[in-house]
Design a protein around this motif. Structure first.
Motif, PDB file in Angstrom:
ATOM      1  N   ALA A 168      24.358 -82.555   6.622  1.00  0.00           N
ATOM      2  CA  ALA A 168      23.072 -82.966   6.061  1.00  0.00           C
ATOM      3  C   ALA A 168      22.212 -81.748   5.706  1.00  0.00           C
ATOM      4  O   ALA A 168      21.311 -81.846   4.878  1.00  0.00           O
ATOM      5  CB  ALA A 168      22.332 -83.866   7.045  1.00  0.00           C
ATOM      6  N   LYS A 169      22.494 -80.610   6.322  1.00  0.00           N
ATOM      7  CA  LYS A 169      21.732 -79.391   6.029  1.00  0.00           C
ATOM      8  C   LYS A 169      22.237 -78.675   4.776  1.00  0.00           C
ATOM      9  O   LYS A 169      21.675 -77.673   4.373  1.00  0.00           O
ATOM     10  CB  LYS A 169      21.786 -78.434   7.215  1.00  0.00           C
ATOM     11  N   LEU A 170      23.288 -79.206   4.186  1.00  0.00           N
ATOM     12  CA  LEU A 170      23.807 -78.618   2.951  1.00  0.00           C
ATOM     13  C   LEU A 170      22.903 -79.058   1.808  1.00  0.00           C
ATOM     14  O   LEU A 170      22.863 -80.226   1.436  1.00  0.00           O
ATOM     15  CB  LEU A 170      25.248 -79.085   2.704  1.00  0.00           C
ATOM     16  N   ALA A 226      32.066 -74.861   3.781  1.00  0.00           N
ATOM     17  CA  ALA A 226      31.597 -74.778   5.169  1.00  0.00           C
ATOM     18  C   ALA A 226      31.400 -73.324   5.582  1.00  0.00           C
ATOM     19  O   ALA A 226      30.406 -72.986   6.234  1.00  0.00           O
ATOM     20  CB  ALA A 226      32.584 -75.475   6.102  1.00  0.00           C
ATOM     21  N   ALA A 227      32.328 -72.458   5.201  1.00  0.00           N
ATOM     22  CA  ALA A 227      32.193 -71.038   5.533  1.00  0.00           C
ATOM     23  C   ALA A 227      30.983 -70.431   4.837  1.00  0.00           C
ATOM     24  O   ALA A 227      30.266 -69.613   5.415  1.00  0.00           O
ATOM     25  CB  ALA A 227      33.458 -70.284   5.147  1.00  0.00           C
ATOM     26  N   ALA A 256      22.305 -74.115  -1.483  1.00  0.00           N
ATOM     27  CA  ALA A 256      23.531 -73.622  -0.836  1.00  0.00           C
ATOM     28  C   ALA A 256      24.749 -73.967  -1.689  1.00  0.00           C
ATOM     29  O   ALA A 256      25.658 -73.140  -1.845  1.00  0.00           O
ATOM     30  CB  ALA A 256      23.668 -74.209   0.560  1.00  0.00           C
ATOM     31  N   ALA A 257      24.774 -75.169  -2.227  1.00  0.00           N
ATOM     32  CA  ALA A 257      25.892 -75.583  -3.075  1.00  0.00           C
ATOM     33  C   ALA A 257      25.926 -74.743  -4.355  1.00  0.00           C
ATOM     34  O   ALA A 257      26.995 -74.321  -4.795  1.00  0.00           O
ATOM     35  CB  ALA A 257      25.775 -77.064  -3.420  1.00  0.00           C
ATOM     36  N   ARG A 258      24.783 -74.492  -4.921  1.00  0.00           N
ATOM     37  CA  ARG A 258      24.714 -73.682  -6.141  1.00  0.00           C
ATOM     38  C   ARG A 258      25.194 -72.259  -5.865  1.00  0.00           C
ATOM     39  O   ARG A 258      25.973 -71.697  -6.643  1.00  0.00           O
ATOM     40  CB  ARG A 258      23.292 -73.661  -6.688  1.00  0.00           C
TER      41      ARG A 258
END
Length: 92
Positions: free
Chosen positions: A59-61, A44-45, A65-67
């Motif tokens: 939902a915007k993740l 989240a940060a 961003a995860a990578r």
């Protein structure tokens, strides 16, 4: 240095719902629950900022961003098992 956490993330309704799911449906240990919630507050940060206020728009993740989040750990001295757990937390 590892990414920071979002100190108010624990108040996020979806994160609370996820924690209840882990306990009730997946019967995870207290250590696993703590680790997953910690991983998600770091995520989240990374995505929303360390000072963002819940509720977060998960939902915007997106995949990028995860990578980026996971790459930040692989650039540190994080163990492979730690990076894999963070990936598992994000997928769950």
């Amino acid at each position: 240095m590892w990414p920071t956490t979002n100190k108010s993330a624990a108040a996020d309704p979806q994160l609370k719902h996820f924690a209840r799911h882990l306990i009730a449906e997946r019967n995870v240990s207290p250590n696993t629950l703590s680790a997953y919630i910690s991983d998600l507050t770091q995520l989240a940060a990374s995505k929303f900022g360390p000072d963002a206020v819940p509720p977060f728009d998960w939902a915007k993740l997106d995949e990028a961003a995860a990578r980026n989040f996971l790459v930040s750990f692989s650039k540190t001295d994080a163990l492979t098992t730690t990076v894999r757990r963070k990936l598992a937390a994000g997928r769950a």
